[in-house]
Design a protein around this motif. Structure first.
Motif, PDB file in Angstrom:
ATOM      1  N   GLY A   1      -6.048  20.637  -6.063  1.00  0.00           N
ATOM      2  CA  GLY A   1      -4.778  21.260  -6.547  1.00  0.00           C
ATOM      3  C   GLY A   1      -3.622  20.401  -5.771  1.00  0.00           C
ATOM      4  O   GLY A   1      -3.722  19.335  -5.249  1.00  0.00           O
ATOM      5  N   GLN A   2      -2.386  20.965  -6.473  1.00  0.00           N
ATOM      6  CA  GLN A   2      -1.164  19.881  -5.991  1.00  0.00           C
ATOM      7  C   GLN A   2      -0.801  20.169  -4.414  1.00  0.00           C
ATOM      8  O   GLN A   2      -0.440  19.189  -4.005  1.00  0.00           O
ATOM      9  N   ASN A   3      -1.326  21.261  -3.832  1.00  0.00           N
ATOM     10  CA  ASN A   3      -1.202  21.255  -2.286  1.00  0.00           C
ATOM     11  C   ASN A   3      -1.779  20.082  -1.558  1.00  0.00           C
ATOM     12  O   ASN A   3      -1.473  19.807  -0.685  1.00  0.00           O
ATOM     13  N   GLN A   4      -3.085  19.745  -2.214  1.00  0.00           N
ATOM     14  CA  GLN A   4      -4.044  18.663  -1.373  1.00  0.00           C
ATOM     15  C   GLN A   4      -3.123  17.331  -1.742  1.00  0.00           C
ATOM     16  O   GLN A   4      -3.389  16.455  -0.950  1.00  0.00           O
ATOM     17  N   MET A   5      -2.397  17.099  -2.817  1.00  0.00           N
ATOM     18  CA  MET A   5      -1.829  16.096  -2.906  1.00  0.00           C
ATOM     19  C   MET A   5      -0.559  15.935  -1.875  1.00  0.00           C
ATOM     20  O   MET A   5      -0.602  14.591  -1.229  1.00  0.00           O
ATOM     21  N   PHE A   6      -0.149  16.868  -1.441  1.00  0.00           N
ATOM     22  CA  PHE A   6       0.798  16.788  -0.227  1.00  0.00           C
ATOM     23  C   PHE A   6       0.192  16.554   1.074  1.00  0.00           C
ATOM     24  O   PHE A   6       0.556  15.618   1.950  1.00  0.00           O
ATOM     25  N   GLU A   7      -1.027  16.820   1.127  1.00  0.00           N
ATOM     26  CA  GLU A   7      -1.933  16.702   2.488  1.00  0.00           C
ATOM     27  C   GLU A   7      -2.300  15.233   2.502  1.00  0.00           C
ATOM     28  O   GLU A   7      -2.286  14.503   3.566  1.00  0.00           O
ATOM     29  N   VAL A   8      -2.835  14.677   1.342  1.00  0.00           N
ATOM     30  CA  VAL A   8      -3.078  13.298   1.461  1.00  0.00           C
ATOM     31  C   VAL A   8      -1.744  12.351   1.671  1.00  0.00           C
ATOM     32  O   VAL A   8      -1.862  11.236   2.348  1.00  0.00           O
ATOM     33  N   GLN A   9      -0.858  12.730   1.075  1.00  0.00           N
ATOM     34  CA  GLN A   9       0.530  11.836   1.527  1.00  0.00           C
ATOM     35  C   GLN A   9       1.006  11.893   2.892  1.00  0.00           C
ATOM     36  O   GLN A   9       1.351  11.162   3.386  1.00  0.00           O
ATOM     37  N   ALA A  10       0.753  13.165   3.569  1.00  0.00           N
ATOM     38  CA  ALA A  10       1.209  13.334   5.053  1.00  0.00           C
ATOM     39  C   ALA A  10       0.087  12.671   5.591  1.00  0.00           C
ATOM     40  O   ALA A  10       0.586  11.864   6.697  1.00  0.00           O
ATOM     41  N   ARG A  11      -1.080  12.436   5.307  1.00  0.00           N
ATOM     42  CA  ARG A  11      -2.263  11.753   6.241  1.00  0.00           C
ATOM     43  C   ARG A  11      -1.687  10.206   6.031  1.00  0.00           C
ATOM     44  O   ARG A  11      -1.810   9.483   6.979  1.00  0.00           O
ATOM     45  N   ALA A  12      -1.379   9.856   4.846  1.00  0.00           N
ATOM     46  CA  ALA A  12      -1.266   8.377   4.737  1.00  0.00           C
ATOM     47  C   ALA A  12       0.125   7.935   5.622  1.00  0.00           C
ATOM     48  O   ALA A  12       0.153   6.927   6.115  1.00  0.00           O
ATOM     49  N   PHE A  13       1.081   8.728   5.525  1.00  0.00           N
ATOM     50  CA  PHE A  13       2.046   8.561   6.343  1.00  0.00           C
ATOM     51  C   PHE A  13       1.848   8.526   7.892  1.00  0.00           C
ATOM     52  O   PHE A  13       2.292   7.821   8.735  1.00  0.00           O
ATOM     53  N   LEU A  14       1.166   9.644   8.224  1.00  0.00           N
ATOM     54  CA  LEU A  14       0.960   9.423   9.768  1.00  0.00           C
ATOM     55  C   LEU A  14      -0.023   8.186  10.231  1.00  0.00           C
ATOM     56  O   LEU A  14       0.137   7.683  11.220  1.00  0.00           O
ATOM     57  N   ASP A  15      -0.635   7.963   9.261  1.00  0.00           N
ATOM     58  CA  ASP A  15      -1.723   6.833   9.425  1.00  0.00           C
ATOM     59  C   ASP A  15      -0.823   5.460   9.762  1.00  0.00           C
ATOM     60  O   ASP A  15      -0.894   4.765  10.579  1.00  0.00           O
ATOM     61  N   GLU A  16      -0.012   5.404   8.965  1.00  0.00           N
ATOM     62  CA  GLU A  16       1.182   4.439   8.889  1.00  0.00           C
ATOM     63  C   GLU A  16       1.953   4.465  10.108  1.00  0.00           C
ATOM     64  O   GLU A  16       2.070   3.397  10.980  1.00  0.00           O
ATOM     65  N   VAL A  17       2.413   5.546  10.483  1.00  0.00           N
ATOM     66  CA  VAL A  17       3.154   5.658  11.852  1.00  0.00           C
ATOM     67  C   VAL A  17       2.378   5.350  13.025  1.00  0.00           C
ATOM     68  O   VAL A  17       2.793   4.635  14.074  1.00  0.00           O
ATOM     69  N   ALA A  18       1.083   5.764  12.872  1.00  0.00           N
ATOM     70  CA  ALA A  18       0.099   5.590  14.074  1.00  0.00           C
ATOM     71  C   ALA A  18      -0.507   4.179  14.205  1.00  0.00           C
ATOM     72  O   ALA A  18      -1.123   3.903  15.258  1.00  0.00           O
ATOM     73  N   GLY A  19      -0.092   3.300  13.148  1.00  0.00           N
ATOM     74  CA  GLY A  19      -0.970   2.115  13.141  1.00  0.00           C
ATOM     75  C   GLY A  19      -2.350   1.993  13.014  1.00  0.00           C
ATOM     76  O   GLY A  19      -2.983   1.246  13.406  1.00  0.00           O
ATOM     77  N   VAL A  20      -2.666   3.050  12.311  1.00  0.00           N
ATOM     78  CA  VAL A  20      -4.233   3.313  11.922  1.00  0.00           C
ATOM     79  C   VAL A  20      -4.702   2.645  10.793  1.00  0.00           C
ATOM     80  O   VAL A  20      -4.138   2.750   9.798  1.00  0.00           O
ATOM     81  N   ALA A  21      -5.816   1.967  10.883  1.00  0.00           N
ATOM     82  CA  ALA A  21      -6.509   1.104   9.824  1.00  0.00           C
ATOM     83  C   ALA A  21      -7.182   2.079   8.953  1.00  0.00           C
ATOM     84  O   ALA A  21      -7.913   3.124   9.607  1.00  0.00           O
ATOM     85  N   ASP A  22      -6.658   2.293   7.740  1.00  0.00           N
ATOM     86  CA  ASP A  22      -7.098   3.146   6.829  1.00  0.00           C
ATOM     87  C   ASP A  22      -7.178   2.718   5.397  1.00  0.00           C
ATOM     88  O   ASP A  22      -6.296   1.925   5.159  1.00  0.00           O
ATOM     89  N   PRO A  23      -8.108   3.177   4.593  1.00  0.00           N
ATOM     90  CA  PRO A  23      -8.245   2.791   3.282  1.00  0.00           C
ATOM     91  C   PRO A  23      -7.044   3.347   2.406  1.00  0.00           C
ATOM     92  O   PRO A  23      -6.879   2.967   1.182  1.00  0.00           O
ATOM     93  N   LEU A  24      -6.257   4.366   2.865  1.00  0.00           N
ATOM     94  CA  LEU A  24      -5.308   5.107   2.237  1.00  0.00           C
ATOM     95  C   LEU A  24      -4.161   4.105   1.617  1.00  0.00           C
ATOM     96  O   LEU A  24      -3.540   3.492   2.544  1.00  0.00           O
TER      97      LEU A  24
END
Length: 407
Positions: free
Chosen positions: A338-361
């Motif tokens: 659902g649409q709410n889960q799109m927000f969740e993946v968006q937030a995860r991608a942002f946190l990964d970038e801020v934290a400098g985490v290597a991630d395929p997102l």
């Protein structure tokens, strides 16, 4: 970054709640490699709403002034989910204070402000501060799957695209006046839901290079004035006065993309369509369709099937499609998305970038992408103001090269 990440959300309305819930869930998605995430503050000028939302979503406190969030030492990441006209002041203040910012679309209420915000984001990037815009629908597994089918040659080059985003939140004349109904032509339905539809179309067919046939209408020209704070979708006491609706209830236009052409249509007064987003692409080797009301599937038709087997087949999304495997607690075919889960993946991608985490997102869109989105909308507005004339859209600026446009 290994220290805990403190998160805040400014704006406690409907989309703000989606951000609040997303930050809460994001660390549970995919591999558990993030530092601890602390839910610190919910900010809103209407304090009862901020207090209620903070309690509901488990944030430590609430604030009624964004400046308190900017000054707080225990906050690192902030979602900005308020009226478009407020974005620039708040975002620039947060960036100056060293906060990482995820801003809702559209980036601002004017191109001048949007470009200034992109410049501020570039300066912040030099200090290691991340600023991104939430193009949430690019996280829809169905749309991402169609993009892959276009790119890998299964569907091939897009010949033409049809898209509509019909909503009914303004269909009743009894809905009170709010900031959504104020502003110049082009800041109504076009900016609200047309901003979504435009970046989705570009996600599938390439950048818009020209628009034509712009047409706006305002079907409900006066709205009642609420007495006090009015929440979207909820009743409110009225003053007995009315205010003039200043912008568009409906907008349509044609576009020429990097690949193919298309037509786009948006409305906020379409009765019986609360969130009616549908996109269809017709390509060299077939066609594909995605409907927000059935977000866990796509329709797919391939010319190679021949006329006897022609027509759309239902493709149920599952772990073989983008964002599903590891991105859901139960990541099996047919579970849904659902649409709410799109927000969740968006937030995860942002946190990964801020934290400098290597991630395929893929990372979130840049503020320069947000400027480009507004430049397309401005071209539509210019077309509508001049009888539908053809307007050229300049190529997007890519000054911030730290983020891709693949998500």
């Amino acid at each position: 970054m290994s220290e805990p990440i403190g998160v805040a959300v400014i704006g406690a309305g409907m989309a703000g709640k989606a951000h609040m819930a997303a930050w809460r869930t994001a660390p549970t998605l995919f591999d558990p490699v993030l530092p601890p995430v602390r839910l610190v503050s919910v900010g809103d000028v209407y304090e009862p709403l901020a207090q209620q939302a903070a309690r509901r979503f488990g944030y430590e406190r609430h604030d009624n002034d964004w400046r308190a969030i900017a000054a707080a030492d225990d906050i690192d990441v902030v979602s900005v989910v308020v009226a478009n006209s407020l974005h620039r002041e708040i975002v620039e203040g947060l960036l100056d204070a060293g906060k990482h910012v995820l801003c809702e679309k559209p980036l601002a209420d004017s191109l001048e402000d949007a470009r200034a915000m992109a410049d501020a984001a570039d300066r912040a990037a030099e200090r290691g501060i991340t600023a991104r815009i939430g193009f949430t629908y690019r996280r829809a597994p169905g749309l991402a799957a169609i993009r892959e089918l276009v790119g890998d040659g299964t569907l091939g080059r897009v010949r033409h695209l049809s898209g509509r985003y019909w909503t009914d939140y303004g269909s009743s004349p009894d809905v009170p006046f709010s900031w959504r109904y104020a502003g110049a032509p082009g800041t109504g339905a076009l900016a609200d839901v047309g901003s979504h539809l435009t970046y989705i179309a570009e996600f599938l067919a390439g950048d818009v290079t020209q628009v034509s046939g712009g047409l706006f209408t305002t079907e409900i020209t006066e709205r009642p004035v609420a007495a006090g704070h009015a929440l979207r979708g909820q009743g409110a006491p009225l003053t007995g006065e009315t205010a003039r609706v200043q912008n568009d209830d409906y907008a349509t236009f044609a576009a020429r993309f990097g690949a193919g052409v298309g037509s786009l249509e948006v409305s906020r007064v379409t009765t019986a369509h609360p969130n009616g987003l549908v996109v269809e692409v017709f390509c060299e080797n077939g066609a594909a369709r995605w409907d927000q009301e059935r977000p866990a599937e796509i329709g797919l038709a391939l010319r190679s099937d021949g006329s006897r087997l022609g027509g759309y087949r239902q493709v149920v999304l599952g772990p073989d499609h983008p964002y599903v495997a590891g991105g859901m607690a139960m990541d099996a075919p047919g579970v849904g998305w659902g649409q709410n889960q799109m927000f969740e993946v968006q937030a995860r991608a942002f946190l990964d970038e801020v934290a400098g985490v290597a991630d395929p997102l893929p990372t979130n869109a840049t503020f320069h992408d947000g400027v480009h989105n507004m430049e397309v909308l401005a071209a539509v507005t210019a077309s509508a103001a001049d009888g539908g004339r053809t307007v050229t859209v300049e190529a997007r600026c890519t000054a911030d090269t730290t983020a891709t446009v693949s998500a």
